[in-house]
Scaffold this motif. Sequence first.
Motif, PDB file in Angstrom:
ATOM      1  N   ASP A  14     -41.697  18.884   3.502  1.00 45.87           N
ATOM      2  CA  ASP A  14     -40.451  19.142   4.221  1.00 45.87           C
ATOM      3  C   ASP A  14     -39.679  19.387   3.080  1.00 45.87           C
ATOM      4  OD1 ASP A  14     -41.221  18.387   6.712  1.00 45.87           O
ATOM      5  OD2 ASP A  14     -40.848  16.309   6.333  1.00 45.87           O
ATOM      6  N   PHE A  15     -39.611  18.861   1.826  1.00 44.70           N
ATOM      7  CA  PHE A  15     -38.882  19.238   0.720  1.00 44.70           C
ATOM      8  C   PHE A  15     -39.773  19.604  -0.513  1.00 44.70           C
ATOM      9  CE2 PHE A  15     -37.078  15.921   3.585  1.00 44.70           C
ATOM     10  CZ  PHE A  15     -35.850  16.227   3.380  1.00 44.70           C
ATOM     11  N   PRO A  16     -40.089  20.638  -0.884  1.00 44.11           N
ATOM     12  CA  PRO A  16     -40.891  21.361  -1.700  1.00 44.11           C
ATOM     13  C   PRO A  16     -40.540  21.215  -2.983  1.00 44.11           C
ATOM     14  CG  PRO A  16     -40.590  22.950   0.178  1.00 44.11           C
ATOM     15  CD  PRO A  16     -39.697  21.782   0.261  1.00 44.11           C
ATOM     16  N   HIS A  17     -41.417  21.116  -3.849  1.00 46.91           N
ATOM     17  CA  HIS A  17     -41.430  21.170  -5.634  1.00 46.91           C
ATOM     18  C   HIS A  17     -40.847  22.580  -5.746  1.00 46.91           C
ATOM     19  CE1 HIS A  17     -42.991  20.989  -9.539  1.00 46.91           C
ATOM     20  NE2 HIS A  17     -42.199  19.808  -9.485  1.00 46.91           N
ATOM     21  N   HIS A  18     -40.401  22.636  -7.022  1.00 52.39           N
ATOM     22  CA  HIS A  18     -39.774  23.937  -7.540  1.00 52.39           C
ATOM     23  C   HIS A  18     -40.740  25.026  -7.620  1.00 52.39           C
ATOM     24  CE1 HIS A  18     -40.937  23.052 -11.695  1.00 52.39           C
ATOM     25  NE2 HIS A  18     -40.497  21.956 -11.715  1.00 52.39           N
ATOM     26  N   GLU A  19     -42.267  24.409  -8.019  1.00 47.26           N
ATOM     27  CA  GLU A  19     -43.248  25.322  -8.180  1.00 47.26           C
ATOM     28  C   GLU A  19     -43.543  25.945  -6.874  1.00 47.26           C
ATOM     29  OE1 GLU A  19     -46.373  23.582 -10.161  1.00 47.26           O
ATOM     30  OE2 GLU A  19     -45.521  23.392 -12.194  1.00 47.26           O
ATOM     31  N   GLN A  20     -43.376  25.181  -5.819  1.00 46.14           N
ATOM     32  CA  GLN A  20     -43.922  25.722  -4.533  1.00 46.14           C
ATOM     33  C   GLN A  20     -42.547  26.974  -4.203  1.00 46.14           C
ATOM     34  OE1 GLN A  20     -44.041  21.914  -2.876  1.00 46.14           O
ATOM     35  NE2 GLN A  20     -46.242  22.386  -2.169  1.00 46.14           N
TER      36      GLN A  20
ATOM     37  N   ASN B 199     -32.965  11.464   2.806  1.00 48.66           N
ATOM     38  CA  ASN B 199     -33.586  12.668   2.992  1.00 48.66           C
ATOM     39  C   ASN B 199     -33.947  12.729   4.428  1.00 48.66           C
ATOM     40  OD1 ASN B 199     -34.216  12.131  -0.199  1.00 48.66           O
ATOM     41  ND2 ASN B 199     -34.382  14.274   0.473  1.00 48.66           N
ATOM     42  N   TYR B 200     -34.437  11.549   5.191  1.00 46.40           N
ATOM     43  CA  TYR B 200     -34.731  11.274   6.549  1.00 46.40           C
ATOM     44  C   TYR B 200     -33.860  10.448   7.341  1.00 46.40           C
ATOM     45  CZ  TYR B 200     -39.255  13.488   4.965  1.00 46.40           C
ATOM     46  OH  TYR B 200     -40.164  14.530   4.560  1.00 46.40           O
ATOM     47  N   LEU B 201     -33.742  10.944   8.601  1.00 46.57           N
ATOM     48  CA  LEU B 201     -33.087  10.067   9.553  1.00 46.57           C
ATOM     49  C   LEU B 201     -33.732  10.101  10.753  1.00 46.57           C
ATOM     50  CD1 LEU B 201     -29.411  11.459   9.202  1.00 46.57           C
ATOM     51  CD2 LEU B 201     -30.441   9.055   8.730  1.00 46.57           C
ATOM     52  N   PHE B 202     -34.170   9.080  11.517  1.00 43.35           N
ATOM     53  CA  PHE B 202     -34.835   9.026  12.626  1.00 43.35           C
ATOM     54  C   PHE B 202     -36.125   9.733  12.420  1.00 43.35           C
ATOM     55  CE2 PHE B 202     -30.292   9.382  13.675  1.00 43.35           C
ATOM     56  CZ  PHE B 202     -30.139   7.723  13.728  1.00 43.35           C
ATOM     57  N   GLY B 203     -36.770   9.714  11.197  1.00 44.96           N
ATOM     58  CA  GLY B 203     -37.992  10.281  11.143  1.00 44.96           C
ATOM     59  C   GLY B 203     -38.261  11.627  10.839  1.00 44.96           C
ATOM     60  N   ARG B 204     -37.082  12.175  11.031  1.00 48.06           N
ATOM     61  CA  ARG B 204     -36.956  13.821  10.620  1.00 48.06           C
ATOM     62  C   ARG B 204     -35.993  14.166   9.352  1.00 48.06           C
ATOM     63  NH1 ARG B 204     -34.364  16.973  15.167  1.00 48.06           N
ATOM     64  NH2 ARG B 204     -35.817  18.743  14.316  1.00 48.06           N
TER      65      ARG B 204
ATOM     66  N   VAL C 200     -31.446  16.750  11.551  1.00 51.43           N
ATOM     67  CA  VAL C 200     -30.453  15.872  12.581  1.00 51.43           C
ATOM     68  C   VAL C 200     -29.234  16.221  12.671  1.00 51.43           C
ATOM     69  CG1 VAL C 200     -29.889  13.472  13.044  1.00 51.43           C
ATOM     70  CG2 VAL C 200     -32.334  14.242  12.193  1.00 51.43           C
ATOM     71  N   LEU C 201     -28.468  16.221  11.365  1.00 56.76           N
ATOM     72  CA  LEU C 201     -26.922  16.551  11.308  1.00 56.76           C
ATOM     73  C   LEU C 201     -26.496  18.111  11.506  1.00 56.76           C
ATOM     74  CD1 LEU C 201     -26.361  13.933   8.502  1.00 56.76           C
ATOM     75  CD2 LEU C 201     -26.188  13.718  10.946  1.00 56.76           C
ATOM     76  N   GLY C 202     -27.492  19.034  11.238  1.00 60.54           N
ATOM     77  CA  GLY C 202     -27.322  20.276  11.217  1.00 60.54           C
ATOM     78  C   GLY C 202     -27.103  21.227  12.415  1.00 60.54           C
ATOM     79  N   GLY C 203     -27.982  21.910  12.803  1.00 60.93           N
ATOM     80  CA  GLY C 203     -28.273  22.886  13.791  1.00 60.93           C
ATOM     81  C   GLY C 203     -27.589  22.122  15.364  1.00 60.93           C
TER      82      GLY C 203
END
Length: 456
Positions: A82-88, A221-226, A231-234
Amino acid sequence: MARDDYPHTCLIGAGSSGIAVAKALADKGLPFDCFEKSDRVGGNWVFKNKNGMSSAYRSLHINTSKTRMAYADLPMPDDYPDFPHHEQLARYFDAYVDRFDLRRRIAFERGVARVEKLPGGDFRVTLEGGEERRYDAVLVANGHHWHPRWPEPPFPGEFEGVEMHSHDYIDPGEPHDLCGKRVVVVGMGNSAMDIACELGRPGVAARVYLSARRGAYVFPNYLFGRPADLVLGGPTRKLPYALRRALYERIFRLAVGKMEDFGLPKPEHRIDQAHPTVSSELLAKLGRGDVWPRPNLAEKLGRRVRWADGRVEEADAIVYCTGYKVSFPFFDERFVAAPDNDLPLFRRVFKPGEPGLGFVGLVQPLGAIMPIAEAQGRWLADYLAGEYALPSEAEMRADMARERRAMFARYVPSQRHTMQVDFDDYLDDLAAERERGRERALARGRRPPVPARATG
């Protein structure tokens, strides 16, 4: 319209914003040259970038989810976390330019030294090394996280230990050995959270102090498992502004609690009035005593520091996570400059009175910058092809004044909040403006905004 009838464009930078613009221009068949100071694409996300401008540290991961960060034209791989590393991320940008055959359109290790507006309206671009070229239009995508901003004014006193900016931080041992040291981390942004937490791991620094000038809401980073931004955006984008804010505050109180319960200063602003700080690790580190919260630094005293509350403690190093300057070293400051990081632009792209000049990625979004740069690139491609027409200069300035009043009324007054936008709202507004501009272009005969005079 023949290709030579379109404006010839100089695109500065092939970072995450520049490559999206390059694709938009290529899709329209517009003639352009893209100059990149480094030997590869990706800009700030290239760890130890050859151009020396990357602020990436060894452990850096994105704090916006891959879903919200990816370009619309190329989702990130399913096997990415979900939150990739800079190399990725760097591999993703390489895949983007190869997928759309953009690499051959980029001149690597060709930095732009100077851009000058000529009397006829076109531009003279001087490359590092002295070569000069002429262009009808210049698009600037040089990033805004590479020119370190130190505390202004500097903290009083003298310090006998290590003082460094987060821009130069690589890991606990590079460029300075901070292991076993007493380290002050100054700031409450995302870099400060990451660096304080990394230094606060068992066996790394002897003591880590997190020094905060003002309070901040630290989101997990996560709320309610996502991922929290999903959760807060779209899903909330269509809610009225006041209801959206109330919803965010209630979720934060339930999921996180009060910042002062963790020893951090109570934020003096509402939850949506500052750029978000994201860390699922910091609050646990504060609770375990791995990181020690402190007020603002008041004075440097040799090998000690005095805090704003009067306490004095020993320290071996100070890491300033105090942000970056918006800088355009290739422009004469009388032509383009951003004092205090403030450069007023129409929808963060166009400078009124300069039809051949555009900026990309010069935003600080509540969300990811890549989809915004992608949308800005398509907008600029429509514009240069004559398929979009700007409103009058007076209308642009009135729109800018309205936007700036709203921004400065909402956000904490600081150099960090001079180009703040809400991700979803900005994209929606931009789509609506593109449609209005298409109608204007049809009424005006769909002609390019600047004549094609230069040949590159």
